[in-house]
Design an enzyme around this catalytic site. Structure first.
Site, PDB file in Angstrom:
ATOM      1  N   HIS A  37      -3.243  -6.417   7.873  1.00 37.92           N
ATOM      2  CA  HIS A  37      -2.745  -7.473   6.979  1.00 37.92           C
ATOM      3  C   HIS A  37      -3.918  -8.103   6.217  1.00 37.92           C
ATOM      4  O   HIS A  37      -3.815  -8.386   5.017  1.00 37.92           O
ATOM      5  CB  HIS A  37      -2.055  -8.585   7.776  1.00 37.92           C
ATOM      6  CG  HIS A  37      -0.804  -8.176   8.491  1.00 37.92           C
ATOM      7  ND1 HIS A  37      -0.710  -8.136   9.867  1.00 37.92           N
ATOM      8  CD2 HIS A  37       0.420  -7.807   8.032  1.00 37.92           C
ATOM      9  CE1 HIS A  37       0.511  -7.781  10.222  1.00 37.92           C
ATOM     10  NE2 HIS A  37       1.220  -7.562   9.127  1.00 37.92           N
ATOM     11  N   GLU A 149       0.335   0.964   2.793  1.00 41.16           N
ATOM     12  CA  GLU A 149       0.829   2.346   2.775  1.00 41.16           C
ATOM     13  C   GLU A 149       1.424   2.746   4.126  1.00 41.16           C
ATOM     14  O   GLU A 149       2.188   3.702   4.223  1.00 41.16           O
ATOM     15  CB  GLU A 149      -0.319   3.299   2.411  1.00 41.16           C
ATOM     16  CG  GLU A 149       0.161   4.693   2.099  1.00 41.16           C
ATOM     17  CD  GLU A 149      -0.932   5.573   1.545  1.00 41.16           C
ATOM     18  OE1 GLU A 149      -0.677   6.274   0.560  1.00 41.16           O
ATOM     19  OE2 GLU A 149      -2.056   5.572   2.102  1.00 41.16           O
ATOM     20  N   ASP A 151       3.750   1.445   5.581  1.00 37.83           N
ATOM     21  CA  ASP A 151       5.208   1.448   5.392  1.00 37.83           C
ATOM     22  C   ASP A 151       5.505   2.189   4.088  1.00 37.83           C
ATOM     23  O   ASP A 151       5.887   1.582   3.081  1.00 37.83           O
ATOM     24  CB  ASP A 151       5.719   0.007   5.372  1.00 37.83           C
ATOM     25  CG  ASP A 151       5.456  -0.686   6.697  1.00 37.83           C
ATOM     26  OD1 ASP A 151       6.214  -0.440   7.639  1.00 37.83           O
ATOM     27  OD2 ASP A 151       4.471  -1.438   6.795  1.00 37.83           O
ATOM     28  N   GLN A 154       8.899   1.898   2.480  1.00 41.03           N
ATOM     29  CA  GLN A 154       9.078   0.513   2.007  1.00 41.03           C
ATOM     30  C   GLN A 154       8.373   0.302   0.670  1.00 41.03           C
ATOM     31  O   GLN A 154       8.886  -0.384  -0.219  1.00 41.03           O
ATOM     32  CB  GLN A 154       8.533  -0.449   3.059  1.00 41.03           C
ATOM     33  CG  GLN A 154       8.547  -1.894   2.644  1.00 41.03           C
ATOM     34  CD  GLN A 154       8.255  -2.817   3.804  1.00 41.03           C
ATOM     35  OE1 GLN A 154       9.142  -3.120   4.593  1.00 41.03           O
ATOM     36  NE2 GLN A 154       7.016  -3.269   3.923  1.00 41.03           N
TER      37      GLN A 154
END
Ligand code: AMP
Length: 278
Positions: A37, A149, A151, A154
């Site tokens: 994150h 990337e 996900d 998504q």
């Protein structure tokens, strides 16, 4: 870092600090933050003038109630990490701020993308992702949106959402950050027992092995071998597929780039990962 729990307070902040030339970079998360994150926060700081992070565990994207109730919450540590990383604003909204009384969930025309892979195993998941991202984008109005990337599907869904909503936001996809043994960093890794954590590294090893053999063996053999290998290491595999990196449809020899995508359970923890090749 300024923390806002209310949308109106964030809007007022933007109004007070209105500078037409300042760009906003946005990193939506569900918290339980890790270095993956933080790499998105760092990318935002490099590319935008103001970095906004949101932490909101969005119930509408969980198709599995147990996964939702067990989702890790580490808010104090999250705030510390964001402050250290130089994030400017944290949006920490309640459920009723995101979905106020009278909110009616739109239906997003995502086409085949919402029914394959993650969509097939998590019915309704991508509609829920679009609901929350749509709301957050309306609230934050960023020029840059940073996605991981990790996900992969998504990222494709949110790119499609931005097209549907005709948003001008620039989507930047950041490479997956991994632990030393290759395990993709994930909030759900916190739920692994030490023994499961050790086994979890086998996902990346299996992805790499398939990528190495991609030109020598046919797709079905590679997928079958990988599933069998994972299962012999204690995983229950939802899917292990080699796909066209541009569409996520089953790969063909002519594809310029391929992506190997996997979702597998270690007891009650579901892990996903992918590797782009070619
Ligand atoms: P999440 O909190 O899991 O919803 O993730 C928030 C954002 O962080 C999403 O765009 C994820 O794709 C991204 N992300 C999650 N794990 C990683 C990782 N290991 N490396 C880079 N980005 C990640």
């Amino acid at each position: 870092m300024i923390i806002y729990k209310r949308i109106n307070d964030l809007k007022e902040h933007f109004y007070r600090h209105k500078d037409r030339s300042a760009s906003i970079g946005f990193v939506p998360t569900m918290g339980a933050l890790h270095k993956g994150h933080i790499s998105l926060i760092e990318a935002s700081r490099k590319n935008a003038d103001v970095t906004v992070c949101s932490i909101f565990i969005n119930p509408s994207q969980f198709n599995n109630q147990a996964d939702f109730t067990k989702y890790p919450v580490t808010i104090e540590n999250d705030i510390l990490q964001l402050e250290t990383a130089g994030c400017d604003i944290l949006l920490l909204p309640s459920l009723s701020e995101i979905y106020p009384d009278g909110y009616e969930a739109p239906h997003y025309e995502l086409g085949y993308l919402e029914n394959i892979l993650e969509g097939a195993f998590r019915p309704g998941h991508f509609q829920g992702v679009c609901q929350v991202v749509d709301r957050l984008l309306q609230i934050v109005e960023p020029q840059h949106l940073f996605l991981g990337e990790k996900d992969y599907q998504q990222c494709m869904v949110i790119t499609r959402l931005a097209e549907i909503l005709r948003l001008k936001v620039k989507i930047q996809i950041i490479p997956t950050l991994r632990e030393k043994d290759g395990l993709a960093m994930s909030s759900r890794n916190m739920r692994l027992t030490p023994a499961e954590r050790k086994s979890a590294a086998f996902i990346y090893a299996t992805l790499k092995k398939a990528a190495e053999q991609i030109d020598q063996k046919d797709t079905l053999t590679l997928q079958g071998d990988a599933k069998q290998n994972l299962e012999s290491h204690g995983f229950k595999v939802d899917y292990f597929e080699i796909a066209d990196a541009a569409t996520l449809l089953p790969s063909k020899p002519a594809d310029a780039k391929k992506v190997i995508v996997v979702a597998a359970w270690l007891n009650d923890v579901r892990l996903i990962d992918n590797l782009v090749t070619g």
